[in-house]
Motif scaffolding. Structure first.
Motif, PDB file in Angstrom:
ATOM      1  N   ILE A   1       0.835  -1.203   0.000  1.00  0.00           N
ATOM      2  CA  ILE A   1       0.000   0.000   0.000  1.00  0.00           C
ATOM      3  C   ILE A   1       0.866   1.248   0.000  1.00  0.00           C
ATOM      4  CG2 ILE A   1      -1.659   1.347   1.346  1.00  0.00           C
ATOM      5  CD1 ILE A   1      -2.844  -1.038  -0.162  1.00  0.00           C
TER       6      ILE A   1
ATOM      7  N   ILE B   1       2.147   1.798  -3.546  1.00  0.00           N
ATOM      8  CA  ILE B   1       1.113   2.248  -4.474  1.00  0.00           C
ATOM      9  C   ILE B   1       0.743   3.710  -4.219  1.00  0.00           C
ATOM     10  CG2 ILE B   1      -1.316   1.944  -5.126  1.00  0.00           C
ATOM     11  CD1 ILE B   1      -0.894  -1.076  -4.648  1.00  0.00           C
ATOM     12  N   ILE B   2       0.533   4.061  -2.957  1.00  0.00           N
ATOM     13  CA  ILE B   2       0.142   5.434  -2.630  1.00  0.00           C
ATOM     14  C   ILE B   2       1.295   6.402  -2.890  1.00  0.00           C
ATOM     15  CG2 ILE B   2      -0.653   6.970  -0.787  1.00  0.00           C
ATOM     16  CD1 ILE B   2      -2.702   4.935  -1.876  1.00  0.00           C
TER      17      ILE B   2
ATOM     18  N   ASP C   1       1.255   7.221  -6.529  1.00  0.00           N
ATOM     19  CA  ASP C   1       0.143   8.124  -6.817  1.00  0.00           C
ATOM     20  C   ASP C   1       0.488   9.551  -6.408  1.00  0.00           C
ATOM     21  OD1 ASP C   1      -2.464   8.939  -7.519  1.00  0.00           O
ATOM     22  OD2 ASP C   1      -3.168   8.635  -5.472  1.00  0.00           O
TER      23      ASP C   1
ATOM     24  N   GLU D   1       1.454   5.401   5.693  1.00  0.00           N
ATOM     25  CA  GLU D   1       0.562   4.465   5.004  1.00  0.00           C
ATOM     26  C   GLU D   1       0.984   3.047   5.376  1.00  0.00           C
ATOM     27  OE1 GLU D   1      -2.061   5.270   3.495  1.00  0.00           O
ATOM     28  OE2 GLU D   1      -1.826   7.325   2.774  1.00  0.00           O
TER      29      GLU D   1
ATOM     30  N   PRO E   1      -3.211   2.501  -8.671  1.00  0.00           N
ATOM     31  CA  PRO E   1      -3.765   3.227  -7.517  1.00  0.00           C
ATOM     32  C   PRO E   1      -5.204   3.683  -7.721  1.00  0.00           C
ATOM     33  CG  PRO E   1      -2.012   4.498  -8.584  1.00  0.00           C
ATOM     34  CD  PRO E   1      -1.971   3.132  -9.156  1.00  0.00           C
ATOM     35  N   THR E   2      -5.572   3.991  -8.965  1.00  0.00           N
ATOM     36  CA  THR E   2      -6.951   4.396  -9.235  1.00  0.00           C
ATOM     37  C   THR E   2      -7.916   3.250  -8.971  1.00  0.00           C
ATOM     38  OG1 THR E   2      -6.240   6.000 -10.910  1.00  0.00           O
ATOM     39  CG2 THR E   2      -8.534   5.299 -10.979  1.00  0.00           C
TER      40      THR E   2
ATOM     41  N   LYS F   1      -8.249   1.997  -5.102  1.00  0.00           N
ATOM     42  CA  LYS F   1      -9.120   2.853  -4.287  1.00  0.00           C
ATOM     43  C   LYS F   1     -10.524   2.922  -4.883  1.00  0.00           C
ATOM     44  CE  LYS F   1      -6.274   6.379  -4.510  1.00  0.00           C
ATOM     45  NZ  LYS F   1      -5.693   7.724  -4.298  1.00  0.00           N
TER      46      LYS F   1
END
Length: 254
Positions: A108, A111-112, A115, A190, A240-241, A244
């Motif tokens: 996570i 990935i964040i 982004d 995160e 990431p899109t 989430k």
């Protein structure tokens, strides 16, 4: 110029010490607005030097009550998993976005982090009030209090997600100046396990139902993939899109 930091909490004993101690090294006061935690959140926050008030209600109510209790010229709306970097300085405007550095471990975090890196690279596009992904967290206190007055009471009482977007939306109705961005101003932890992260975005989707039929609904429908990206960056942004967006949509439509 005096700076107040407002941090809503609910059972955040594992993270609250870091943002409070970090904020007290920079700001003039730290106000932890606790929603009657059942763990040691309040005890830890007070030990670190925060002023703690307890209120029942939503995260938005916590933000509002914190600003009312603050004495600073500026109010910073921080989260319990965020803390300041040495770049938090150079305030020039009444509305200020704080660029985030992603820290933590696991998939996570990766990935964040990807982004946020793309989002901050195209920061001008991402400061857009409905389509962008960067939301200001620092406001002139009087401007912020005026904006809070214009948020409908049912949302004030119940909104636990996207409250920062609603605040920004209302501020820009009455503020005609520039929005400043301070790059790499705060760290954002995160550390969620994968399935906890998925559940969180599902809850965000369910909570966003409160925006249906309101003028804020456009925030949900217009904020999709990050604006301003190149084709290559759009490909990178797919993961990431989706990670989430899919649980959010399930929560929003089911």
């Amino acid at each position: 110029m005096k700076v107040s930091v407002v941090i809503p909490t609910l059972n955040n004993e594992n993270t609250i010490a870091i943002p409070v101690s970090s904020a007290l090294g920079i700001a003039d006061e730290v106000i932890v607005v606790d929603s009657f935690s059942t763990d040691n959140t309040v005890k830890i926050a007070e030990k670190e030097g925060a002023k703690v008030i307890q209120v029942r209600g939503s995260r938005l109510i916590a933000r509002i009550e914190g600003a009312k209790s603050a004495s600073g010229d500026y109010v910073v709306n921080l989260d319990s998993d965020m803390y300041f970097s040495e770049n938090f300085k150079g305030f020039e405007e009444n509305v200020i976005a704080l660029g985030e550095i992603t820290v933590g471990r696991g998939i996570i975090k990766k990935i964040i982090s990807l982004d946020r890196e793309m989002m901050h690279k195209q920061w001008k596009d991402n400061l857009h009030v409905t389509r962008g992904g960067i939301i200001p967290r620092m406001y002139d206190r009087q401007l912020l209090l005026k904006a809070y007055e214009n948020i409908p009471s049912n949302l004030r009482e119940n909104l636990n997600a996207f409250e920062d977007s609603i605040i920004y939306y209302e501020v820009l109705k009455i503020y005609k100046g520039n929005v400043q961005l301070i790059l790499n101003a705060v760290y954002h932890i995160e550390d969620d396990p994968f399935f906890s992260f998925i559940k969180k975005w599902y809850r965000y989707g369910r909570n966003a139902k409160l925006l249906k039929g309101t003028e804020y609904e456009k925030i949900i429908y217009q904020r999709k993939m990050r604006p301003g990206l190149t084709t290559k960056e759009k490909v990178k942004a797919i993961i990431p899109t989706l990670i989430k967006g899919i649980p959010f949509l399930f929560g929003y439509y089911l």
